[in-house]
Design a protein around this motif. Structure first.
Motif, PDB file in Angstrom:
ATOM      1  N   ILE A 355      39.683 128.747  -3.249  1.00 45.29           N
ATOM      2  CA  ILE A 355      38.227 128.701  -3.407  1.00 45.29           C
ATOM      3  C   ILE A 355      37.822 127.483  -4.221  1.00 45.29           C
ATOM      4  O   ILE A 355      36.857 126.786  -3.894  1.00 45.29           O
ATOM      5  N   ALA A 356      38.577 127.201  -5.287  1.00 42.83           N
ATOM      6  CA  ALA A 356      38.240 126.042  -6.127  1.00 42.83           C
ATOM      7  C   ALA A 356      38.321 124.747  -5.329  1.00 42.83           C
ATOM      8  O   ALA A 356      37.449 123.876  -5.436  1.00 42.83           O
ATOM      9  N   ARG A 357      39.364 124.614  -4.513  1.00 42.31           N
ATOM     10  CA  ARG A 357      39.515 123.378  -3.739  1.00 42.31           C
ATOM     11  C   ARG A 357      38.419 123.255  -2.680  1.00 42.31           C
ATOM     12  O   ARG A 357      37.909 122.157  -2.421  1.00 42.31           O
ATOM     13  N   THR A 358      38.063 124.356  -2.057  1.00 41.05           N
ATOM     14  CA  THR A 358      36.998 124.311  -1.053  1.00 41.05           C
ATOM     15  C   THR A 358      35.670 123.912  -1.688  1.00 41.05           C
ATOM     16  O   THR A 358      34.924 123.082  -1.149  1.00 41.05           O
ATOM     17  N   ALA A 359      35.360 124.520  -2.842  1.00 37.84           N
ATOM     18  CA  ALA A 359      34.091 124.214  -3.508  1.00 37.84           C
ATOM     19  C   ALA A 359      34.021 122.735  -3.893  1.00 37.84           C
ATOM     20  O   ALA A 359      32.975 122.096  -3.746  1.00 37.84           O
ATOM     21  N   ARG A 360      35.120 122.175  -4.353  1.00 32.78           N
ATOM     22  CA  ARG A 360      35.112 120.771  -4.753  1.00 32.78           C
ATOM     23  C   ARG A 360      35.123 119.849  -3.534  1.00 32.78           C
ATOM     24  O   ARG A 360      34.508 118.783  -3.538  1.00 32.78           O
ATOM     25  N   ARG A 361      35.821 120.283  -2.504  1.00 36.27           N
ATOM     26  CA  ARG A 361      35.905 119.457  -1.305  1.00 36.27           C
ATOM     27  C   ARG A 361      34.524 119.273  -0.685  1.00 36.27           C
ATOM     28  O   ARG A 361      34.169 118.182  -0.216  1.00 36.27           O
ATOM     29  N   HIS A 362      33.738 120.347  -0.674  1.00 34.37           N
ATOM     30  CA  HIS A 362      32.418 120.290  -0.037  1.00 34.37           C
ATOM     31  C   HIS A 362      31.294 120.080  -1.052  1.00 34.37           C
ATOM     32  O   HIS A 362      30.120 120.089  -0.669  1.00 34.37           O
ATOM     33  N   ARG A 363      31.657 119.937  -2.332  1.00 37.24           N
ATOM     34  CA  ARG A 363      30.676 119.697  -3.391  1.00 37.24           C
ATOM     35  C   ARG A 363      29.560 120.726  -3.362  1.00 37.24           C
ATOM     36  O   ARG A 363      28.368 120.394  -3.308  1.00 37.24           O
ATOM     37  N   MET A 364      29.939 121.975  -3.380  1.00 37.07           N
ATOM     38  CA  MET A 364      28.949 123.052  -3.298  1.00 37.07           C
ATOM     39  C   MET A 364      29.377 124.230  -4.182  1.00 37.07           C
ATOM     40  O   MET A 364      29.659 125.325  -3.691  1.00 37.07           O
ATOM     41  N   SER A 365      29.424 123.969  -5.466  1.00 32.04           N
ATOM     42  CA  SER A 365      29.733 125.044  -6.404  1.00 32.04           C
ATOM     43  C   SER A 365      28.626 126.094  -6.355  1.00 32.04           C
ATOM     44  O   SER A 365      27.439 125.773  -6.377  1.00 32.04           O
ATOM     45  N   SER A 366      29.007 127.366  -6.283  1.00 36.68           N
ATOM     46  CA  SER A 366      28.053 128.464  -6.213  1.00 36.68           C
ATOM     47  C   SER A 366      28.417 129.499  -7.257  1.00 36.68           C
ATOM     48  O   SER A 366      29.469 129.441  -7.899  1.00 36.68           O
TER      49      SER A 366
END
Length: 834
Positions: A355-366
Motif C-alpha cells: 500500500i505504501a509503495r502504491t500510494a507513493r507511486r501514484h502520489r495519492m496519499s489518502s
C-alpha cells in the motif's frame, strides 16, 4: 489524528473535571505527540437557536441579491414574535429550519451580534452559515438548513455540538493504532487507570456461503477480506447532524450518508472501509496485482496507468479500485442522483509495504493508505463491517443481508520471549515482574511464565517485534520522567564528539600558526554594530536583547564574533603590543522571528517535558563560528631579512587553515560585505550537500571601520561558520602520501583580464592537469598596460607534478601542463604570456 474530547469520553470514563489540556499532558507522558488542543466554541455565546423561515421578501435596487426574512424563533427572543432578519444567502426557502443568532450573542472570533439597520431595514440577528459558526466545510456552501424534525427555539449550540475540545495528535509510524478513537482511548484508559469500552466488541455473525462472492488471488497482499451487503437503503437519507459534526471535528468533510458512515467507522476503529454501489459491481469481487497496461479512473477523477506491483480490487470487468488507497469512479455511490439502494461493504487487510509503495507511486496519499502503511488491526475487519452495517440500517432504513463473506489466510499470533528483568536492565530501574506483566497486559498482551515471559502480541500492535519493543512499552507507561538522571560513562578514547574534536583541532591549528586565543563576553551594543558600518536591514542587527544585562551599553547577545575580538585587539595595541593575531571560537545568536516567549518555570517541581520543549522553541538559532583579527607585522624583520606586514591574504589563509582541519576546501570570490574593504573582501564558499554555500568572509577592514573603532591601520579579519564547514568536510583529515619518486616542476604565466579571479584560473589549471598534479602555487602577479594591454594582468603559477609509481618524463609533465593551460584558456580566456 484529531480527537474530539466529547467523542473520546464515550469509550473512557474520564473524570468530569478533566480538560483537554489535562488529557494532553497524560497522553504526552504516555509517549504520544499531542501537538495542540483546539478550543472549539470557546468564545461563543448565545442565544443561538433553531428558527423556521416564515416569509421572504426580495429587496430590489442593490448590487447583490438581498432578502428580508421573518423567522419564528419561539420564545428565544422573549416575545414570541417573528424575528426580522436581513440575509444575502439564497439556499433556503419559506418553511425551512435554520440556525438563528439573536442580538446579544457573540460568534467565534469575537463577532458581537446586535440589531442594526442595513439595506433600508433593521436586522435583528443573523441566519448563520457553517463558516460563521466555526464548523468548517460541511459541503452546503451557504446557510445551514436543518432537518424538519428539530423544534423551533431549540438551543443550536448543543444541537450542533459547537463547544468542544479537539486534541491534535502527531501519530508516529510505529503507533498506527492511534489513528483511531479506539487506539487513543486505549492509551487514555491506561493513563487514567479506567476501563476501556472497546467499540470493536460487537456480536458478528459467522461467515456463510450466501454473501457476495470474493476471490483472493494474492493472499500475501490481502490476508483478510470481509464483505457485507445492505439492501433497501433510502436514497434520500442524509447524514444526521451528530455524524457530520464528529467528522468535521476530526478534520473530514461530510459527503454522503454511506461514505460518511465508512469514514466514521474508520475514525472509530481504525479500519479503512469502502462502500460499493451493488448495482455497479458485476460478478465476484477480487483482489490481485494489476496487469501491465491496465488503467483505472479513481474517485478523484484521474485516469491512472497501473503498475504490475499495484494491488487492485476487481470485478469481472477489471479493476474497480486501488486496494487500500482509493476506490474507482465506476462503482462509487452517487449521492447526487439518489439511486443507490444496495451497497456492498468491503473491510479488508492489506500488506502495508504494498500500500505504501502504491500510494507513493501514484502520489495519492489518502486516509486509508496512511492507516494501512502504519499497520491496521486485521482482527477488527469483521467488527468494522458489522458496525457499518448497523449504522446503515439505523440511519438509512436498510436491511442487513444474511450473507457474510470472510476470506482469511491462515496465520498464527506473534509471540516474543523476554526475560522478566529485561526492562529493568534497559532502563536502569527495578520494576519487578509484577509491574512488567501488568503493563504488558494493559497494552493487550497475553503473558505467561515466571523468570522467562512468553508474550503474545495483540493484533493491533504490529510494531512490537522484539524484547526491546516490549521493554519500551513498560518504560513509557511507567513514565519517562521517572527514569533517574545518570551521568554517562564514556569509554577511553570516546569522550569527545566529532564536533568537539574539530573545535579542538581548529584551536590547535590556529595557535600553531601564531594566533592567540582571546575569549570575550558574548554581549554587544548598538554602538558596536554602528562602528562596523552595518546597514539598517543587515541580519546582524536583529539581536536578542537581555532583560537584565550586565551593562546597559551591551544589552544584547552577539550576532558576530568581530566586535569582541576587535575590542581585544584595540586594547592590546593601546598597551604596546602592536603585532597581533587573535582568534576566538564560539556561538553567535541569530533570532529567526519564530521564537515564542516561554512560560516561567516552577520552583517546586521538575519542569515537564512540554515546558522544557517550550524553552527550546524560545531559543534563537546559535551557529558556531570562528574568527581571527590581525594587525601589525605578520613576519618580523631581522638579520634574516625584511619583515612583512599583515594583509588581506593572511586572513584568507586563516580561513583555509580552518577548512583544512575539517577536510574541506574553500572557494574564494571577490565580494563587498561590511565591515570589510569593498576592494579587499573575499566571500568564502564550501560545498555543502553538493551546493556551493557561503560560509564566511575574510579580508581587510574598511578604513571607516578602522577609524571608528580606533584600530591599527590595515587591520584584517576573518569570520566563518564552523558548523557549515564541518558539514562540508570529510570529517577525517588523512595524512598525505609521500612518493619516493622525484618531482617535476613546470612554471606557466597566463595573461587574463583583471576582473578574472586568480582562484578560477587555479581551479581550471588544477582540473586540467589531472591526477599527476601534486601542488600548485601562485608566485607572481604582474600588471603592465604597455606590455600586457589595458585591463590585463599576468598570473604566474608553479605546478609540481609527481607520479606515485614512476619517474615522470619531460613529455609527461609537459603534456599535463599543456592540458592545464588549455582548460584554463577555455574557461577564463587565459593566454600564455610571451
Amino acid at each position: 489524528m484529531r480527537v474530539p474530547l466529547s467523542w473520546l469520553r464515550e469509550y473512557v470514563d474520564l473524570p468530569a473535571t478533566e480538560t483537554g489540556r489535562d488529557v494532553q499532558a497524560k497522553l504526552i507522558s504516555a509517549g504520544l505527540e499531542v501537538e495542540t488542543v483546539e478550543q472549539l466554541g470557546a468564545d461563543l455565546k448565545g442565544p443561538l437557536v433553531v428558527g423556521q423561515v416564515l416569509t421572504i421578501e426580495e429587496l430590489e435596487g442593490f448590487k447583490k441579491p438581498i432578502r428580508f426574512c421573518t423567522v419564528d424563533v419561539g420564545q428565544a427572543n422573549g416575545t414570541g414574535e417573528p424575528q426580522e432578519i436581513v440575509c444575502g444567502a439564497r439556499n433556503f426557502s419559506v418553511g425551512d429550519k435554520v440556525v438563528v443568532v439573536l442580538p446579544g450573542a457573540v460568534l467565534p472570533g469575537g463577532f458581537a451580534i446586535a440589531a442594526r439597520k442595513t439595506y433600508g431595514k433593521v436586522s435583528h440577528g443573523m441566519i448563520c452559515s457553517a463558516d460563521e459558526l466555526g464548523m468548517g466545510d460541511d459541503g452546503s456552501h451557504g446557510i445551514i438548513v436543518l432537518p424538519p424534525e428539530h423544534e423551533v427555539g431549540t438551543d443550536a449550540i448543543e444541537l450542533l455540538q459547537l463547544v468542544d475540545e479537539v486534541l491534535d495528535i502527531a501519530v508516529t509510524p510505529d503507533r498506527g493504532y492511534c489513528l483511531s478513537l479506539r487506539g487513543v482511548a486505549r492509551e487514555a484508559a491506561i493513563a487514567y487507570g479506567r476501563p476501556l469500552l472497546d467499540p470493536a466488541l460487537l456480536d458478528v455473525p459467522a461467515p456463510n456461503a450466501f454473501g457476495h462472492p470474493v476471490q483472493i488471488s494474492d493472499p500475501f497482499g490481502c490476508d483478510r477480506f470481509t464483505a457485507r451487503t445492505v439492501t433497501g437503503l433510502d436514497p434520500e437519507a442524509r447524514s444526521p447532524i451528530w455524524l457530520k459534526r464528529r467528522l468535521q471535528k476530526a478534520g473530514m468533510r461530510p459527503i454522503s450518508l454511506a461514505v460518511d458512515i465508512t469514514n466514521y467507522v474508520m475514525l472509530e476503529l481504525g479500519q479503512p472501509l469502502h462502500a460499493y454501489d451493488r448495482g455497479r459491481v458485476q460478478g465476484a469481487i477480487g483482489v490481485r496485482r494489476a496487469e501491465r497496461g491496465e488503467k483505472l479512473t479513481t474517485l478523484d477523477g484521474v485516469a491512472r496507468t497501473l503498475s504490475t506491483e499495484d494491488l487492485v480490487i476487481t470485478d469481472e470487468r477489471g479493476p474497480i479500485g486501488l486496494a487500500g488507497v482509493m476506490g474507482g469512479a465506476h462503482t462509487e455511490i452517487d449521492d447526487t442522483e439518489g439511486t443507490t439502494t444496495e451497497v456492498v461493504i468491503e473491510a479488508a487487510h492489506f500488506d502495508p509495504v504494498a500500500i505504501a509503495r502504491t500510494a507513493r507511486r501514484h502520489r495519492m496519499s489518502s486516509e486509508a493508505s496512511r492507516r494501512f502503511e502504519r499497520g491496521v488491526d486485521p482482527q477488527a475487519a469483521s467488527a468494522a463491517a458489522q458496525r457499518t452495517v448497523d449504522l446503515l440500517v439505523l440511519l438509512a432504513g436498510g436491511t442487513a443481508d444474511a450473507g457474510v463473506t470472510e476470506v482469511v489466510a491462515p496465520s498464527a499470533p506473534r509471540t516474543i520471549t523476554i526475560p522478566a528483568d529485561h526492562p529493568d536492565k534497559v532502563a536502569g530501574v527495578t520494576y519487578g515482574r509484577e509491574t512488567v506483566v501488568r503493563r504488558l497486559q494493559q497494552i493487550g498482551c497475553d503473558v505467561y511464565g515466571q523468570d522467562e515471559l512468553i508474550v503474545t502480541v495483540p493484533s493491533w500492535r504490529p510494531d512490537l517485534t522484539d524484547p526491546n519493543d516490549l521493554a519500551e512499552e513498560v518504560i513509557r507507561l511507567e513514565g519517562y520522567e521517572n527514569l533517574p538522571s545518570t551521568l554517562p560513562r564514556p569509554l577511553p578514547g570516546h569522550g569527545l564528539t566529532d564536533r568537539q574534536r574539530l573545535h579542538s583541532r581548529v584551536g590547535r591549528a590556529l595557535a600553531g600558526a601564531g594566533y592567540v586565543e582571546a575569549l570575550n563576553y558574548p554581549f554587544i551594543g548598538e554602538a558596536a554594530l554602528d562602528q562596523l558600518g552595518l546597514e539598517a536591514d543587515d541580519p546582524r542587527r536583529t539581536v536578542v536583547s537581555l532583560v537584565n544585562p550586565l551593562s546597559d551599553e551591551e544589552p544584547s547577545l552577539r550576532t558576530t564574533l568581530l566586535p569582541g575580538l576587535l575590542g581585544a585587539l584595540r586594547r592590546n595595541d593601546g598597551r604596546g603590543s602592536h603585532d597581533l593575531a587573535l582568534f576566538e571560537t564560539g556561538l553567535v545568536f541569530r533570532p529567526t522571528g519564530q521564537e515564542e516567549i516561554p512560560a516561567r518555570l516552577p520552583a517546586d517541581r521538575r519542569p515537564t517535558d512540554e515546558e522544557l520543549a517550550a524553552l527550546d522553541t524560545a531559543l534563537p538559532h546559535q551557529p558556531r563560528r570562528v574568527a581571527v583579527v590581525l594587525a601589525g607585522a605578520r613576519e618580523q624583520a631581522g638579520w634574516w631579512g625584511k619583515g612583512r606586514p599583515t594583509d588581506w591574504a593572511d586572513a584568507i589563509e586563516a580561513a583555509r587553515l580552518v577548512a583544512r582541519e575539517a577536510g574541506t576546501k574553500l572557494t574564494v570570490r571577490a565580494d563587498q560585505h561590511a565591515p570589510w574593504h569593498p576592494g579587499r573582501c573575499a566571500a568564502l564558499y564550501a560545498e555543502v550537500d553538493g551546493v556551493q554555500t557561503l560560509v564566511g568572509h575574510a579580508g581587510e577592514l574598511h578604513p571607516r571601520v578602522v577609524k571608528a573603532m580606533h584600530l591599527p591601520e590595515r587591520t584584517c579579519a576573518m569570520e566563518v561558520d564552523l558548523d557549515l564547514i564541518q558539514e562540508a568536510g570529510d570529517g577525517i583529515v588523512r595524512a598525505p602520501r609521500i612518493s619516493s619518486f622525484p618531482v617535476a616542476t613546470q612554471d606557466v604565466a597566463l595573461v587574463v583580464d583583471k576582473p578574472v579571479p586568480a582562484a578560477e584560473v587555479e581551479a581550471a589549471l588544477r582540473e586540467g592537469a589531472g591526477e599527476l598534479l601534486e601542488a600548485i602555487r601562485l608566485f607572481d602577479v604582474y600588471e603592465n598596460a604597455e606590455q600586457l594591454g589595458e585591463g590585463r594582468k599576468s598570473l604566474a603559477y608553479a605546478l609540481r607534478f609527481r607520479a606515485p609509481d614512476r619517474t615522470l618524463t619531460v613529455d609527461e609533465a609537459s603534456a599535463a601542463r599543456d592540458a592545464a593551460v588549455a582548460l584554463a584558456a577555455e574557461r577564463t580566456g587565459a593566454v600564455l604570456r610571451g
